[in-house]
Scaffold this active site. Structure first.
Site, mmCIF file in Angstrom:
data_model
loop_
_atom_site.group_PDB
_atom_site.id
_atom_site.type_symbol
_atom_site.label_atom_id
_atom_site.label_comp_id
_atom_site.label_asym_id
_atom_site.label_seq_id
_atom_site.Cartn_x
_atom_site.Cartn_y
_atom_site.Cartn_z
ATOM 1 C CE LYS A 205 54.830 9.133 35.368
ATOM 2 N NZ LYS A 205 55.891 9.558 34.887
ATOM 3 C CB CYS A 261 54.253 10.045 29.688
ATOM 4 S SG CYS A 261 55.849 10.020 29.876
HETATM 5 C C1 UDX Z 1 53.618 13.925 30.556
HETATM 6 C C2 UDX Z 1 53.373 14.624 32.166
HETATM 7 O O1 UDX Z 1 52.699 15.821 32.296
HETATM 8 C C3 UDX Z 1 54.335 14.321 33.223
HETATM 9 O O2 UDX Z 1 54.267 14.400 34.487
HETATM 10 C C4 UDX Z 1 54.986 12.887 32.778
HETATM 11 O O3 UDX Z 1 56.236 12.466 33.819
HETATM 12 C C5 UDX Z 1 55.178 12.348 31.344
HETATM 13 O O4 UDX Z 1 54.260 12.627 30.760
HETATM 14 P P1 UDX Z 1 54.976 15.362 28.684
HETATM 15 O O5 UDX Z 1 54.464 13.800 27.809
HETATM 16 O O6 UDX Z 1 56.216 15.578 28.420
HETATM 17 O O7 UDX Z 1 54.647 14.932 30.150
HETATM 18 O O8 UDX Z 1 54.069 16.622 28.248
HETATM 19 P P2 UDX Z 1 52.655 17.363 28.673
HETATM 20 O O9 UDX Z 1 53.203 18.653 28.646
HETATM 21 O O10 UDX Z 1 51.929 16.552 29.755
HETATM 22 O O11 UDX Z 1 51.861 16.980 27.442
HETATM 23 C C6 UDX Z 1 51.245 15.575 26.936
HETATM 24 C C7 UDX Z 1 50.312 15.899 25.721
HETATM 25 O O12 UDX Z 1 48.983 16.485 26.179
HETATM 26 C C8 UDX Z 1 50.956 16.641 24.752
HETATM 27 O O13 UDX Z 1 50.851 16.130 23.364
HETATM 28 C C9 UDX Z 1 50.243 17.983 24.734
HETATM 29 O O14 UDX Z 1 49.963 18.631 23.532
HETATM 30 C C10 UDX Z 1 48.757 17.493 25.095
HETATM 31 N N1 UDX Z 1 47.939 18.520 26.079
HETATM 32 C C11 UDX Z 1 48.478 18.918 27.178
HETATM 33 C C12 UDX Z 1 47.006 18.975 25.518
HETATM 34 O O15 UDX Z 1 46.392 18.612 24.402
HETATM 35 N N2 UDX Z 1 46.217 20.008 26.058
HETATM 36 C C13 UDX Z 1 46.483 20.226 27.524
HETATM 37 O O16 UDX Z 1 46.027 21.119 27.943
HETATM 38 C C14 UDX Z 1 47.599 19.918 27.705
#
Ligand code: UDX
Length: 432
Positions: A205, A261
């Site tokens: 994880k 997360c």
């Molecule tokens: C994440 C994980 O994806 C998930 O598997 C875990 O269980 C919890 O954490 P989450 O926090 O809901 O999920 O969102 P995610 O879509 O992963 O995005 C996280 C952050 O990264 C966001 O702030 C998003 O804006 C940023 N991000 C994501 C980017 O800046 N660029 C990207 O290409 C992808």
């Protein structure tokens, strides 16, 4: 089987409702918050999450899911309890396990028959073993207890889909007894199952979340270099994406990652590593790059204006990503704080995040009900979340409505040429 789920946050609630929908077990969701429980009983979701409302109504009708704040009743005859409560970060970056321990204690004093406790929350390596020993030391009845790890990979906004279509279900167990129960729980889920020991499951994880955070920080780092040397991060990302070894996801540069997360889990693994005498240099770098990235545009804007004192600044998008109302660790927060300290008059708009923003900023900022009213007569505008509504906004209006058409876009929502054409001074990430 009777399956109890402790915690009706994103992880617990989505897990409970999806398990109920698949059928084959009776689910009881437990939360100390009565208000949430009452909402759920009446078929409403206490969180904003796509497809969840319909699924709550559907499973309530189906009748194999219940909601309660009475943990004793829920745990006394449960075969299994999922722990899905929060593990917030402490000030030193370590994970706070108080909520998990609280539930563990409740299970220990309530369970009346053999029970498998399954930890879904993200916990430092070794926690499952610790919780098992803790429950055993507090047991009221002479029953068998084991703890299994079953980390959750759902992302907010796509949580229901991520659960039904999980790329894998990770099962961390120390006995065949626990393994068989886990396989029975997920008997109606076709998804690949990875069975391993508890420590490895816990590490999977963290390693996943931290790798993705590192990937985003890497792209942000490269984007910053692109600006300096005259390259375009979007073309660079596209060029990278065709390489199967890299993959096409999580290559989007922006104003930094946020959410419940990545920020917490990078710090927790870094802390855990340090406390074991090992420095995780890669994750440390990801954290540092992200902290700097979040304030990149506001610092650039400070070089353009003489002062923020008394000027109207608009912020479009407050949540840490689109399709969620969550502002936890959102880049918008540190930016708003930075501007408030410098006396800017901040007018914000977010399609769904306003109520949560009010809880943080109260009456220190102005909440607008449209993009137009947020940018009207403003001297600069920051885009913090790539909501569809913002991406589809008529860019001519920046020129028409703003006092000075100056836009800092942390999510690369528009084409540079288009913004130039309509006469907007436009700064984005990794593009020249
Ligand atoms: C994440 C994980 O994806 C998930 O598997 C875990 O269980 C919890 O954490 P989450 O926090 O809901 O999920 O969102 P995610 O879509 O992963 O995005 C996280 C952050 O990264 C966001 O702030 C998003 O804006 C940023 N991000 C994501 C980017 O800046 N660029 C990207 O290409 C992808």
């Amino acid at each position: 089987m009777k399956i109890a789920i402790a915690g009706t946050g994103y992880v617990g609630l989505v897990t409970g409702v999806c398990l109920a929908d698949k059928g084959g077990h009776n689910i009881i969701c437990v939360d100390v918050n009565e208000e949430k429980i009452n909402m759920l009983k009446s078929g409403k979701s206490p969180i904003y999450e796509k497809d969840l409302d319909e699924l709550i109504l559907k499973t309530n009708r189906q009748g194999n899911i219940e909601y309660t704040s009475n943990y004793e009743c829920a745990y006394s005859d449960a075969d299994v309890v999922f722990i899905a409560v929060g593990t917030p970060e402490r000030s030193d970056g370590s994970a706070n396990l108080d909520y998990i321990k609280g539930v563990a204690k409740q299970i220990a004093v309530s369970a009346e028959k053999d029970i498998l406790v399954i930890v879904k929350s993200t916990v430092p390596i070794g926690t499952n073993e610790y919780i098992e020993n803790y429950i055993k030391s507090q047991l009221k009845n002479n029953i068998k207890v084991e703890v299994a790890s079953n980390p959750e990979f759902l992302a907010q906004g796509t949580a229901v889909r991520d659960t039904f279509e999980a790329s894998r279900i990770v099962i961390g167990v120390e006995s065949k007894w626990a393994e068989n129960i886990m396989l029975d729980i997920y008997k109606n889920f076709e998804n690949p199952k990875v069975i391993t020991n508890r420590n490895s499951a816990e590490m999977i994880k963290y390693a996943c979340n931290d790798f993705l955070a590192l990937k985003v920080s890497y792209m942000n780092d490269i984007a910053n270099l692109c600006e300096i040397v005259g390259a375009n991060i979007e073309d660079v990302a596209e060029g990278m994406s065709y390489d199967d070894r890299i993959g096409k996801n999580f290559l989007k540069a922006g104003i930094g990652y946020g959410g419940s997360c990545f920020p917490k889990d990078t710090k927790a693994l870094h802390w855990l590593s340090n406390s074991n005498g090992y420095e995780l240099k890669t994750i440390k770098a990801a954290i540092e790059v992200n902290e700097i990235q979040k304030l990149k545009l506001v610092k650039k804007s400070a070089q353009i204006v003489d002062s923020f004192d008394g000027i109207k600044v608009s912020i479009l998008g407050l949540t840490y990503k689109p399709d969620t109302d969550d502002l936890r660790e959102a880049p918008s927060i540190v930016n708003i704080k930075y501007l408030l300290e410098r006396n800017a008059k901040i007018h914000v708009f977010d399609p769904v995040g306003m109520e949560n923003a009010k809880k943080i900023f109260g009456d220190q900022i102005y909440y607008e009900d449209s993009i137009e009213s947020a940018i009207d007569d403003s001297e600069m505008c920051f885009i913090m979340t790539e909501w569809e509504q913002i991406k589809e906004f008529d860019i001519n209006k920046y020129k028409k409505l703003m006092k000075k058409p100056l836009v800092f876009d942390g999510r690369n929502c528009y084409k540079i040429e288009d913004m130039k054409k309509v006469g907007v001074e436009y700064y984005s990430i990794g593009r020249v």
